[in-house]
Design an enzyme around this catalytic site. Structure first.
Site, PDB file in Angstrom:
ATOM      1  N   GLU A  14       0.737  -1.086   0.047  1.00  0.00           N
ATOM      2  CA  GLU A  14      -0.023  -0.137  -0.217  1.00  0.00           C
ATOM      3  C   GLU A  14       0.882   1.318  -0.048  1.00  0.00           C
ATOM      4  O   GLU A  14       0.200   2.392   0.163  1.00  0.00           O
ATOM      5  CB  GLU A  14      -1.067  -0.087   1.147  1.00  0.00           C
ATOM      6  N   SER A 164      -6.332  -2.212   1.004  1.00  0.00           N
ATOM      7  CA  SER A 164      -6.472  -1.730  -0.052  1.00  0.00           C
ATOM      8  C   SER A 164      -6.808  -2.982  -1.160  1.00  0.00           C
ATOM      9  O   SER A 164      -6.577  -2.991  -2.209  1.00  0.00           O
ATOM     10  CB  SER A 164      -5.351  -1.187  -0.587  1.00  0.00           C
ATOM     11  N   GLU A 286     -14.426  -5.267   8.311  1.00  0.00           N
ATOM     12  CA  GLU A 286     -13.378  -4.792   9.022  1.00  0.00           C
ATOM     13  C   GLU A 286     -13.281  -3.495   9.342  1.00  0.00           C
ATOM     14  O   GLU A 286     -14.301  -2.770   9.047  1.00  0.00           O
ATOM     15  CB  GLU A 286     -12.134  -5.042   7.676  1.00  0.00           C
ATOM     16  N   ASN A 288     -10.674  -0.004   9.412  1.00  0.00           N
ATOM     17  CA  ASN A 288      -9.315   0.630   9.031  1.00  0.00           C
ATOM     18  C   ASN A 288      -8.993   1.976  10.111  1.00  0.00           C
ATOM     19  O   ASN A 288     -10.057   2.709  10.265  1.00  0.00           O
ATOM     20  CB  ASN A 288      -9.341   1.307   7.768  1.00  0.00           C
ATOM     21  N   SER A 297     -10.635   9.140  -1.759  1.00  0.00           N
ATOM     22  CA  SER A 297     -10.851   8.492  -0.652  1.00  0.00           C
ATOM     23  C   SER A 297     -12.016   8.678   0.155  1.00  0.00           C
ATOM     24  O   SER A 297     -12.840   9.617   0.012  1.00  0.00           O
ATOM     25  CB  SER A 297      -9.690   8.323   0.393  1.00  0.00           C
TER      26      SER A 297
END
Length: 324
Positions: A14, A164, A286, A288, A297
């Site tokens: 990433e 990612s 998940e 992050n 983003s």
């Protein structure tokens, strides 16, 4: 004026995305309050990179840099490293030992959330739902029939600790399982294989904003590909619709679960959680803790929808870190 080290790069696949995120932070800092320094963290070198792309080595003993015979130390670190060592707790622990404030969550929360298995296991007793899963470690016997009996087809094969969407495969037939496992092992020595959740995918940011836990507007993910993979995230192969086209009842459920997870884990800084809505219920995929901060983003998109500029978002994050 506070000197802010913006760390970017990292040791994982990433790193290019992280460099983009870090530069967005650098460009959007409030120049009346902060002087930003771009710090590239790579296995082979830690360097300060000035506006002419000249590099100056970082002294890892105290995280300082000497430029033109002047030693520079930093008031705060803005962490923009996706993946290791920025998102798994290593940098957080390092800065805590040095006594340098940093804007992301603490090292324990970073390590826990970076490990998808551990995160979901910790949240499960609190009623936060997730997909049926099967775990593999490198070297384990791969019992294909046992795996598929538990998770079914289609299923997802994922590295346990990566981001990612690197190393993730959607498996539709038994013949695709072993290649998918091999692909995931390229990113991590631990794998999580999950049942396919057929529903609407959404993403939601939770931040500490001016001392309050704030849930940002929810984004609906509509991928042109089989799932929200690297192309969908970064190369325009998806629609990201903020606010999501879901009922207020479901939106409230997602906001409640996202805030509950943030609170249970004693989080600070940014977080962005992914959910699949199945029959009106959110299932967590998940969380992050160093989400992307590129202009494409999701956290910047959601902040804009909430009326928060990037400059304000970053200023708030730094000021909260300085208050710790």
């Amino acid at each position: 004026m506070k000197k802010i080290a913006i760390i970017m790069g990292g040791y994982s696949s990433e790193y290019k995305i992280s460099l983009t995120s870090g530069n967005v932070v650098y460009q959007n800092l409030d120049k009346t309050k902060f002087k930003g320094y771009r710090i590239h963290i790579f296995k082979e070198k830690w360097v300060y990179v000035d506006d002419n792309d000249a590099e100056f080595p970082i002294d890892k003993n105290d995280f300082s840099v000497t430029v033109n015979n002047e030693k520079i130390t930093f008031d705060c670190v803005f962490n923009a490293i996706h993946g290791t060592p920025g998102e798994d707790g290593l940098m957080q622990a390092y800065f805590e030992l040095l006594g340098i404030p940093q804007n992301s969550c603490d090292y324990y929360q970073a390590a826990l959330t970076f490990n998808k298995r551990d995160l979901l296991s910790v949240l499960k007793p609190y009623g936060i739902k997730s997909a049926t899963s099967y775990y593999l470690n490198l070297g384990d016997e791969i019992k294909q029939d046992e795996i598929l009996e538990k998770v079914g087809l289609p299923c997802f094969v994922k590295p346990n600790k990566s981001g990612s969407s690197f190393g993730i495969s959607k498996v539709k037939t038994k013949d695709e399982l072993l290649p998918a496992i091999a692909n995931a092992y390229k990113e991590d020595n631990e794998i999580i294989i999950e049942s396919f959740l057929d529903g609407t995918e959404v993403s939601v940011g939770v931040i500490n904003y001016k001392g309050e836990t704030v849930v940002l507007p929810i984004t609906e993910i509509v991928s042109e590909n089989d799932f929200f993979d690297y192309e969908a995230k970064y190369l325009g192969k998806s629609q990201e619709i903020t606010p999501a086209r879901i009922s207020e009842d479901i939106a409230e459920k997602i906001r409640a679960v996202a805030k509950k997870a943030y609170t249970i884990l004693k989080m600070s800084g940014f977080s962005r959680s992914e959910f699949i809505i199945v029959n009106g219920e959110p299932f967590m995929l998940e969380m992050n803790t160093i989400p992307g901060l590129t202009t494409e983003s999701l956290i910047p998109q959601q902040a804009r929808a909430a009326g928060i500029s990037l400059e304000d978002l970053f200023t708030n994050s730094i000021e909260l870190a300085l208050q710790k």
